[in-house]
Scaffold this active site. Structure first.
Site, PDB file in Angstrom:
ATOM      1  CD  GLU A  17      -7.408   6.057  -4.978  1.00  0.00           C
ATOM      2  OE1 GLU A  17      -8.458   6.682  -4.680  1.00  0.00           O
ATOM      3  OE2 GLU A  17      -6.603   5.626  -4.130  1.00  0.00           O
ATOM      4  CD  GLU A  48      -2.502   1.893  -3.451  1.00  0.00           C
ATOM      5  OE1 GLU A  48      -3.344   2.764  -3.722  1.00  0.00           O
ATOM      6  OE2 GLU A  48      -1.594   2.066  -2.610  1.00  0.00           O
ATOM      7  CG  HIS A  75      -1.856   1.108   1.318  1.00  0.00           C
ATOM      8  ND1 HIS A  75      -2.283   1.623   2.521  1.00  0.00           N
ATOM      9  CD2 HIS A  75      -2.478   1.824   0.356  1.00  0.00           C
ATOM     10  CE1 HIS A  75      -3.121   2.610   2.309  1.00  0.00           C
ATOM     11  NE2 HIS A  75      -3.259   2.752   0.999  1.00  0.00           N
ATOM     12  CG  HIS A  78      -3.821   8.695  -0.239  1.00  0.00           C
ATOM     13  ND1 HIS A  78      -4.475   9.491   0.675  1.00  0.00           N
ATOM     14  CD2 HIS A  78      -4.627   7.619  -0.458  1.00  0.00           C
ATOM     15  CE1 HIS A  78      -5.628   8.921   0.998  1.00  0.00           C
ATOM     16  NE2 HIS A  78      -5.744   7.798   0.328  1.00  0.00           N
ATOM     17  CG  ASP A  95      -2.666   6.687  -4.024  1.00  0.00           C
ATOM     18  OD1 ASP A  95      -3.747   6.152  -3.810  1.00  0.00           O
ATOM     19  OD2 ASP A  95      -1.655   6.510  -3.305  1.00  0.00           O
TER      20      ASP A  95
END
Length: 544
Positions: free
Chosen positions: A118, A33, A6, A48, A35
């Site tokens: 994301e 992962e 993450h 993020h 963003d």
């Protein structure tokens, strides 16, 4: 079931940084992962948040700032390892961590890891920039051949609709944590996504699927979704337990489960290989596994085992003669000095340590504890791996040039990768991609390098990728300084290293010019290094 990191291994390095992402890979992540946000001038940066407040300590919306504006901020400013208040990633105010751009991360990451991307709603919902945002992200994935190994998700369903329309083969996942379980299922239906990003606790409690988990499993099976459930622990820190892992891996509808620390879960999600542990107790060297040696052939250093591997470097008590007035004598002395530099055999340059004789096959983690009497410029220590073996064991101080070996020279015998306490500057990764000593390269020093007189170092390998860490620094009296968790101080890719590598733990001192006056030199320091508690664990990245 995949293990997703993450925002990288965000407990051990600034989130969404190259260090956090690559170190997550070296620690065993299947999926990385991160963003992306759109800047004012159309660049994509990893973040993020839609603002810079939390990570940099400076307020502002990313969409309202240019990439150059964002590069003026330190994206490691608020990073703090667990139980380590007051820690600063960079102690020198001139050092900063710039935001990682989307093209840079795609270039830096391995090709054999899946991506969970994301597309942040902050960049699209009210900005009027959705088309540019989504198209720029897809262009990056196409350019780097990453479309087929990427799952894209977004809280803005219009981002997914546009992305799927532009790239029909792209896998997308619905996502909105603010919605109820029933609303999330409806969102999954209405977006015709390949999977759903949701929190772990809404799907599994006490090792059993919840009603929502059962419904999600049935829907994924009925629609034969290519992805299924992508789960995030909602607690802080976001680390799943062994019980949760064992329960979730029984369900094929679970595509991935995320963690904020790959190191925390590594022990129960990956198979460990052969392991060697030694404290170097007693005074007899285990010659089957270890050899001692010297970087240079002079009488100022002694390497020995005595409840640890000691590198004792004594005071340099010789004079440096001034340059003669006679031109011929001056020329002869200058030539002699140049020959010393050519041979790299200066008498004031002393060092040595210990090498692991059998070599390490494949991927591994290595850790060692060290202590040092003095920190300062022109003295350093490292744990590193390299292609050449340690050579013959030297059970006595060097008596001739034949008794030295560049294997025991920090930064010597390239190519290599290592982790070091860099003089008094901090901790960093170092490496050499070729065969020339002077082509050594170094990461920027992390943390406090002046106060610690000991710590624990760690080096991870996965294929050609390496990550370097430190933790548990102590002062001269043995008092704890922190950080009290692993901190990644750098990552690197080195394709010049062999499948079998040889590890060294070494220290040295040398003569160094003054930074303020190149005609003057720093003091030549006596020093004493000790290495203890060495652990080498070979790793397999197959799931247990």
């Amino acid at each position: 079931m995949r293990i997703a990191a993450h925002r990288g291994t965000r407990l051990h390095a600034p989130e969404n940084s190259r260090a956090a992402l690559v170190s997550a890979y070296t620690a065993g992540a299947d999926v990385l992962e991160f963003d992306v946000q759109l800047t004012k001038d159309g660049a994509l940066v990893l973040s993020h948040d839609g603002t810079t407040d939390r990570v940099t300590g400076h307020a502002g919306k990313i969409i309202d700032q240019s990439l150059e504006d964002l590069k003026k901020l330190d994206w490691s400013e608020t990073f703090e390892p667990r139980n380590s208040p007051g820690f600063h990633y960079f102690t020198d105010p001139k050092r900063m961590l710039a935001p990682l751009t989307f093209p840079a991360v795609l270039e830096a990451l391995p090709d054999d890891v899946e991506l969970l991307l994301e597309l942040k709603h902050d960049s699209s919902e009210t900005t009027g920039q959705r088309d540019k945002f989504v198209r720029t992200a897809l262009e990056g994935l196409r350019l780097h051949g990453a479309v087929e190994r990427t799952v894209v998700y977004s809280k803005d369903p219009e981002n997914l609709k546009l992305a799927r329309g532009l790239e029909p083969a792209l896998l997308v996942a619905a996502f909105d944590f603010t919605k109820s379980p029933a609303e999330q299922l409806e969102l999954l239906r209405s977006t015709k996504a390949d999977g759903l990003v949701t929190d772990l606790e809404s799907v599994l409690i006490n090792g059993q699927l919840t009603n929502f988990g059962t419904q999600l499993k049935a829907f994924c099976g009925e629609k034969n979704l290519k992805v299924g459930a992508i789960l995030y622990p909602s607690r802080t820190p976001g680390i799943f337990t062994k019980t949760e892992y064992e329960a979730l891996r029984q369900h094929e509808f679970v595509w991935s489960v995320s963690t904020d620390s790959m190191i925390d879960v590594l022990g129960f999600v990956r198979q460990a290989g052969p392991k060697i542990e030694t404290s170097f107790s007693g005074e007899k060297v285990d010659r089957e596994n270890f050899a001692l040696g010297y970087a240079k052939a002079n009488e100022f250093v002694n390497v020995f085992q005595k409840d640890g591997i000691h590198v004792d470097i004594t005071k340099y008590d010789r004079d440096f003669p001034p340059l003669p007035d006679n031109p011929l004598e001056r020329k002869v002395q200058e030539l002699e000095t140049k020959l010393l530099y050519t041979a790299k055999d200066w008498p004031y340059y002393s060092g040595g340590g210990v090498g692991y004789v059998p070599g390490i096959r494949g991927d591994f983690s290595a850790e060692v504890e060290y202590a040092v009497k003095v920190v300062g410029q022109a003295t350093t220590l490292e744990m590193a791996v390299l292609n050449v073996d340690p050579g013959a064991h030297m059970g006595h101080p060097p008596k001739s040039f034949r008794d030295k070996d560049s294997f025991y020279d920090p930064h010597g015998a390239p190519p290599y990768v290592g982790v070091e306490h860099d003089e008094d500057d901090g901790y960093r990764i170092n490496w050499n991609l070729g065969s020339e000593y002077d082509s050594n390269q170094y990461g920027r020093p992390v943390g406090d390098g002046r106060t610690p007189r000991g710590a624990r170092l760690r080096l991870d390998r996965r294929g050609p990728y390496f990550a370097a860490y430190y933790r548990e620094a102590v002062d001269g009296a043995g008092a704890a300084l922190g950080p009290h968790d692993w901190v990644c101080v750098g990552v690197v890719r080195n394709d010049s290293l062999n499948p079998v590598l040889y590890l060294r733990c070494v220290g040295k001192r040398w003569r160094q010019e003054s930074e303020t006056n190149p005609d003057e030199f720093m003091p030549i320091l006596a020093n004493h290094f000790v290495f203890k508690k060495l652990t080498i664990t070979r790793k397999s990245f197959r799931n247990r």
